[in-house]
Design a protein around this motif. Structure first.
Motif, PDB file in Angstrom:
ATOM      1  N   GLN A 205       0.836  -1.215   0.000  1.00 51.32           N
ATOM      2  CA  GLN A 205       0.000   0.000   0.000  1.00 51.32           C
ATOM      3  C   GLN A 205       0.868   1.261   0.000  1.00 51.32           C
ATOM      4  OE1 GLN A 205      -2.014  -0.985   3.584  1.00 51.32           O
ATOM      5  NE2 GLN A 205      -3.536  -2.299   2.591  1.00 51.32           N
ATOM      6  N   SER A 206       2.039   1.167   0.625  1.00 55.16           N
ATOM      7  CA  SER A 206       2.890   2.349   0.750  1.00 55.16           C
ATOM      8  C   SER A 206       3.385   2.828  -0.614  1.00 55.16           C
ATOM      9  CB  SER A 206       4.088   2.051   1.652  1.00 55.16           C
ATOM     10  OG  SER A 206       4.917   1.086   1.045  1.00 55.16           O
ATOM     11  N   ALA A 207       3.568   1.907  -1.548  1.00 56.01           N
ATOM     12  CA  ALA A 207       4.032   2.306  -2.887  1.00 56.01           C
ATOM     13  C   ALA A 207       2.954   3.156  -3.549  1.00 56.01           C
ATOM     14  CB  ALA A 207       4.338   1.066  -3.721  1.00 56.01           C
ATOM     15  N   HIS A 208       1.727   2.747  -3.358  1.00 55.55           N
ATOM     16  CA  HIS A 208       0.603   3.503  -3.898  1.00 55.55           C
ATOM     17  C   HIS A 208       0.569   4.895  -3.248  1.00 55.55           C
ATOM     18  CE1 HIS A 208      -3.310   4.049  -5.665  1.00 55.55           C
ATOM     19  NE2 HIS A 208      -3.764   4.427  -4.495  1.00 55.55           N
ATOM     20  N   ASN A 209       0.703   4.932  -1.924  1.00 52.05           N
ATOM     21  CA  ASN A 209       0.679   6.227  -1.211  1.00 52.05           C
ATOM     22  C   ASN A 209       1.802   7.137  -1.687  1.00 52.05           C
ATOM     23  OD1 ASN A 209      -1.348   5.195   0.315  1.00 52.05           O
ATOM     24  ND2 ASN A 209      -0.074   4.705   2.091  1.00 52.05           N
ATOM     25  N   ALA A 210       2.977   6.545  -1.891  1.00 47.48           N
ATOM     26  CA  ALA A 210       4.145   7.353  -2.254  1.00 47.48           C
ATOM     27  C   ALA A 210       4.186   7.637  -3.762  1.00 47.48           C
ATOM     28  CB  ALA A 210       5.421   6.628  -1.836  1.00 47.48           C
ATOM     29  N   GLN A 211       3.250   7.046  -4.490  1.00 46.40           N
ATOM     30  CA  GLN A 211       3.206   7.190  -5.954  1.00 46.40           C
ATOM     31  C   GLN A 211       4.531   6.777  -6.597  1.00 46.40           C
ATOM     32  OE1 GLN A 211       1.576  11.313  -5.950  1.00 46.40           O
ATOM     33  NE2 GLN A 211      -0.135  10.327  -6.983  1.00 46.40           N
ATOM     34  N   ARG A 212       5.016   5.629  -6.151  1.00 48.51           N
ATOM     35  CA  ARG A 212       6.215   5.041  -6.745  1.00 48.51           C
ATOM     36  C   ARG A 212       5.845   3.631  -7.210  1.00 48.51           C
ATOM     37  NH1 ARG A 212       7.269   9.552  -5.435  1.00 48.51           N
ATOM     38  NH2 ARG A 212       9.235  10.385  -4.617  1.00 48.51           N
ATOM     39  N   ALA A 213       6.505   3.188  -8.275  1.00 48.81           N
ATOM     40  CA  ALA A 213       6.249   1.822  -8.737  1.00 48.81           C
ATOM     41  C   ALA A 213       6.900   0.832  -7.773  1.00 48.81           C
ATOM     42  CB  ALA A 213       6.813   1.646 -10.138  1.00 48.81           C
ATOM     43  N   GLN A 214       6.374  -0.383  -7.761  1.00 49.94           N
ATOM     44  CA  GLN A 214       6.934  -1.419  -6.890  1.00 49.94           C
ATOM     45  C   GLN A 214       6.825  -2.766  -7.593  1.00 49.94           C
ATOM     46  OE1 GLN A 214       4.777  -2.634  -3.195  1.00 49.94           O
ATOM     47  NE2 GLN A 214       6.629  -1.922  -2.170  1.00 49.94           N
ATOM     48  N   ARG A 215       7.928  -3.502  -7.593  1.00 53.67           N
ATOM     49  CA  ARG A 215       7.893  -4.848  -8.176  1.00 53.67           C
ATOM     50  C   ARG A 215       7.655  -5.857  -7.046  1.00 53.67           C
ATOM     51  NH1 ARG A 215      11.388  -8.094 -12.223  1.00 53.67           N
ATOM     52  NH2 ARG A 215      12.583  -6.210 -12.659  1.00 53.67           N
ATOM     53  N   LEU A 216       6.737  -6.785  -7.277  1.00 53.36           N
ATOM     54  CA  LEU A 216       6.470  -7.818  -6.276  1.00 53.36           C
ATOM     55  C   LEU A 216       7.181  -9.103  -6.690  1.00 53.36           C
ATOM     56  CD1 LEU A 216       2.675  -7.195  -5.591  1.00 53.36           C
ATOM     57  CD2 LEU A 216       4.649  -6.460  -4.236  1.00 53.36           C
ATOM     58  N   ILE A 217       7.963  -9.649  -5.777  1.00 48.92           N
ATOM     59  CA  ILE A 217       8.711 -10.878  -6.063  1.00 48.92           C
ATOM     60  C   ILE A 217       7.987 -12.034  -5.365  1.00 48.92           C
ATOM     61  CG2 ILE A 217      10.969 -11.994  -5.928  1.00 48.92           C
ATOM     62  CD1 ILE A 217      12.157  -9.234  -5.203  1.00 48.92           C
ATOM     63  N   PRO A 218       7.545 -13.041  -6.109  1.00 50.82           N
ATOM     64  CA  PRO A 218       6.807 -14.133  -5.464  1.00 50.82           C
ATOM     65  C   PRO A 218       7.671 -14.911  -4.468  1.00 50.82           C
ATOM     66  CG  PRO A 218       6.554 -14.200  -7.853  1.00 50.82           C
ATOM     67  CD  PRO A 218       7.627 -13.191  -7.562  1.00 50.82           C
ATOM     68  N   TYR A 219       7.103 -15.162  -3.307  1.00 54.82           N
ATOM     69  CA  TYR A 219       7.748 -15.977  -2.266  1.00 54.82           C
ATOM     70  C   TYR A 219       6.792 -17.156  -2.046  1.00 54.82           C
ATOM     71  CZ  TYR A 219       9.575 -16.895   2.546  1.00 54.82           C
ATOM     72  OH  TYR A 219      10.094 -17.447   3.695  1.00 54.82           O
ATOM     73  N   PRO A 220       7.105 -18.310  -2.639  1.00 55.63           N
ATOM     74  CA  PRO A 220       6.144 -19.433  -2.606  1.00 55.63           C
ATOM     75  C   PRO A 220       6.124 -20.116  -1.245  1.00 55.63           C
ATOM     76  CG  PRO A 220       8.124 -20.061  -3.806  1.00 55.63           C
ATOM     77  CD  PRO A 220       8.352 -18.658  -3.341  1.00 55.63           C
ATOM     78  N   LEU A 221       5.543 -19.424  -0.283  1.00 54.87           N
ATOM     79  CA  LEU A 221       5.623 -19.837   1.124  1.00 54.87           C
ATOM     80  C   LEU A 221       5.148 -21.263   1.396  1.00 54.87           C
ATOM     81  CD1 LEU A 221       4.482 -16.691   3.081  1.00 54.87           C
ATOM     82  CD2 LEU A 221       6.343 -18.196   3.746  1.00 54.87           C
ATOM     83  N   PHE A 222       4.070 -21.666   0.732  1.00 50.70           N
ATOM     84  CA  PHE A 222       3.518 -22.989   1.061  1.00 50.70           C
ATOM     85  C   PHE A 222       4.365 -24.108   0.464  1.00 50.70           C
ATOM     86  CE2 PHE A 222      -0.361 -20.294   1.344  1.00 50.70           C
ATOM     87  CZ  PHE A 222      -0.510 -20.418   2.713  1.00 50.70           C
ATOM     88  N   ASP A 223       4.969 -23.842  -0.680  1.00 49.65           N
ATOM     89  CA  ASP A 223       5.728 -24.908  -1.337  1.00 49.65           C
ATOM     90  C   ASP A 223       7.201 -24.875  -0.967  1.00 49.65           C
ATOM     91  OD1 ASP A 223       3.451 -25.790  -2.668  1.00 49.65           O
ATOM     92  OD2 ASP A 223       3.631 -24.094  -4.044  1.00 49.65           O
ATOM     93  N   GLN A 224       7.714 -23.677  -0.709  1.00 47.15           N
ATOM     94  CA  GLN A 224       9.151 -23.547  -0.455  1.00 47.15           C
ATOM     95  C   GLN A 224       9.366 -22.477   0.617  1.00 47.15           C
ATOM     96  OE1 GLN A 224      12.061 -24.873  -0.247  1.00 47.15           O
ATOM     97  NE2 GLN A 224      11.977 -25.522  -2.390  1.00 47.15           N
ATOM     98  N   PRO A 225       9.022 -22.799   1.884  1.00 50.02           N
ATOM     99  CA  PRO A 225       9.065 -21.747   2.905  1.00 50.02           C
ATOM    100  C   PRO A 225      10.462 -21.228   3.225  1.00 50.02           C
ATOM    101  CG  PRO A 225       8.381 -23.859   3.857  1.00 50.02           C
ATOM    102  CD  PRO A 225       8.463 -24.058   2.384  1.00 50.02           C
ATOM    103  N   ASP A 226      11.509 -21.975   2.834  1.00 55.34           N
ATOM    104  CA  ASP A 226      12.859 -21.466   3.092  1.00 55.34           C
ATOM    105  C   ASP A 226      13.122 -20.300   2.144  1.00 55.34           C
ATOM    106  OD1 ASP A 226      15.517 -20.883   3.330  1.00 55.34           O
ATOM    107  OD2 ASP A 226      16.143 -22.973   3.509  1.00 55.34           O
ATOM    108  N   PHE A 227      13.316 -19.137   2.729  1.00 53.00           N
ATOM    109  CA  PHE A 227      13.432 -17.918   1.934  1.00 53.00           C
ATOM    110  C   PHE A 227      14.581 -17.978   0.931  1.00 53.00           C
ATOM    111  CE2 PHE A 227      15.021 -13.673   1.159  1.00 53.00           C
ATOM    112  CZ  PHE A 227      13.875 -13.099   0.653  1.00 53.00           C
ATOM    113  N   LEU A 228      15.582 -18.791   1.250  1.00 55.44           N
ATOM    114  CA  LEU A 228      16.750 -18.891   0.382  1.00 55.44           C
ATOM    115  C   LEU A 228      16.350 -19.224  -1.050  1.00 55.44           C
ATOM    116  CD1 LEU A 228      19.810 -18.883   0.222  1.00 55.44           C
ATOM    117  CD2 LEU A 228      19.803 -21.258   0.947  1.00 55.44           C
ATOM    118  N   TYR A 229      15.243 -19.941  -1.181  1.00 52.18           N
ATOM    119  CA  TYR A 229      14.863 -20.417  -2.511  1.00 52.18           C
ATOM    120  C   TYR A 229      13.859 -19.507  -3.210  1.00 52.18           C
ATOM    121  CZ  TYR A 229      17.416 -24.302  -0.709  1.00 52.18           C
ATOM    122  OH  TYR A 229      18.414 -25.058  -0.162  1.00 52.18           O
TER     123      TYR A 229
END
Ligand code: PLP
Length: 378
Positions: free
Chosen positions: A122-146
């Motif tokens: 939401q903050s990107a919208h408030n700040a009027q800046r673009a934001q890229r979302l990087i998928p974090y497949p939590l259910f399949d690969q909860p180890d952030f390293l991957y």
């Protein structure tokens, strides 16, 4: 000293947002991220003494919060900082858009993982800046390293991380953090690391690792956000800190904070110092209790294959894939069965729900009975 986390604390009379939402409905509130526990005795005592003074003008704590923060991060995470690096804040959430406005030009952008605590996006919208979302497949690969990290353009300049992660409760390993640090160095990114859940690592053998503590380079590009709000249940008291080792960066952020944010709440300052300086034993006992709740919840959910839970390393929030229920709106379905969870949609996954197990065991048991009955009848 022993602490009683089994007490069924009555919260309707404490202006509780969590409880008032479902007032007069037979729905157990397990949503917004505070716990149902009373604050540690030393915090209650310090607040009583401060309230007794009866004067609540603008506060100058003479560096007390910064000193308490420096001692706390040294003791808890073996991270040595200079108290001068600490900026007192009235809260963490407003900092997300403030940083984008202050560090990014209009054509520059930030990135963060999804699913994520909604104010990051939401903050990107408030700040009027673009934001890229990087998928974090939590259910399949909860180890952030991957969680794969994309190639970036020169316009992408600010990386947000949430460690331990909300909603997944995962704590990043040193290896995963090194991977992120190399990435940040390669693309020359500022890194805002929200570590508000850091003091709730449930495994007593594990120690939180601040991103900024990895190397001189990671320190210089970092803004670390911390507070006692989650670990000590002080979210209503408006007090947090940003730790920024890089001097010019800190001065930029300090100026923006001074212009746009309220000063920390006087009572929040007192409570946070009492938390960090006098309440460690309470915190250890609470973590033990929460670990019991987490394990109990995880075992119970194993009996319900329609629900898949990410077992959190930290905190009191469980992220649950409810797609197996085959309901268009699992959050609404849970409410119909007497359970007030957080809907996953705003976090980036409409088929997920987040369950707050920061409550006494008997209440968790009641919720689990409702959940088991509902799923069996579905
Ligand atoms: C990751 C994270 N950051 C920030 C916040 C909110 O912090 P504050 O109340 O200081 O704005 C929360 C609250 O749930 C949170 O989970």
């Amino acid at each position: 000293m022993s602490f009683n986390f089994d007490e069924r604390v009555e919260r309707y009379h404490t202006d509780s947002e969590k409880w008032l939402k479902y007032r007069d409905q037979d729905i157990i509130p397990m949503w917004i991220a505070d716990t149902d526990f009373r604050a540690a005795p030393a915090i209650q005592q310090a607040l009583s003494e401060r309230v007794e003074q009866g004067v609540f003008g603008y506060a100058d704590d003479q560096g007390a919060l910064a000193k308490a923060a420096a001692q706390w991060v040294e003791k808890q995470y073996h991270w040595t900082i200079d108290p001068d690096w600490v900026l007192p804040l009235s809260g963490i959430k407003p900092v997300f858009s403030l940083l984008q406005e202050c560090l990014l030009s209009a054509d520059q952008s930030s990135l963060c993982h999804t699913p994520i605590y909604p104010p990051f996006t939401q903050s990107a919208h408030n700040a009027q800046r673009a934001q890229r979302l990087i998928p974090y497949p939590l259910f399949d690969q909860p180890d952030f390293l991957y969680a794969p990290l994309p190639a970036l353009t020169p316009q992408e300049r600010l990386l947000f991380i949430c460690n331990p992660h909300n909603p997944g409760g995962k704590s990043y390993s040193r290896e995963a953090l090194h991977h992120l640090a190399e990435y940040a160095e390669h693309y020359d990114l500022w890194v805002c690391s929200d570590e508000i859940h850091a003091d709730l690592l449930l495994d007593p053998e594990r120690r939180h690792i601040p991103f900024a503590s990895l190397s001189a380079d990671s320190a210089q590009r970092s803004i670390t956000l911390l507070s006692a709000a989650k670990a000590f249940n002080l979210a209503g008291l408006g007090c947090a800190v940003a730790i920024i080792p890089n001097n010019p960066l800190r001065e930029r952020v300090r100026r923006a904070v001074a212009q746009r944010m309220a000063v920390p709440n006087s009572l929040g300052l007192v409570a946070t110092c009492a938390a960090w300086q006098q309440s460690e034993a309470w915190l250890v006992a609470q973590r033990h209790y929460l670990r019991g709740n987490r394990d109990h919840l995880a075992e119970s959910l194993l009996q319900l294959p329609a629900l898949r839970m990410v077992v959190p390393d930290a905190g009191f929030l469980a992220w649950i894939d409810a797609s197996g229920l085959q309901q268009a709106d699992p959050h609404h379905w849970m409410e119909q069965h007497g359970l007030g969870l957080t809907a996953g949609a705003a976090y980036g996954d409409p088929q997920a729900v987040r369950l707050n197990f920061g409550c006494c065991r008997s209440r968790l048991d009641e919720a689990l009975t409702r959940l088991c009955n509902a799923v069996e009848q579905a």
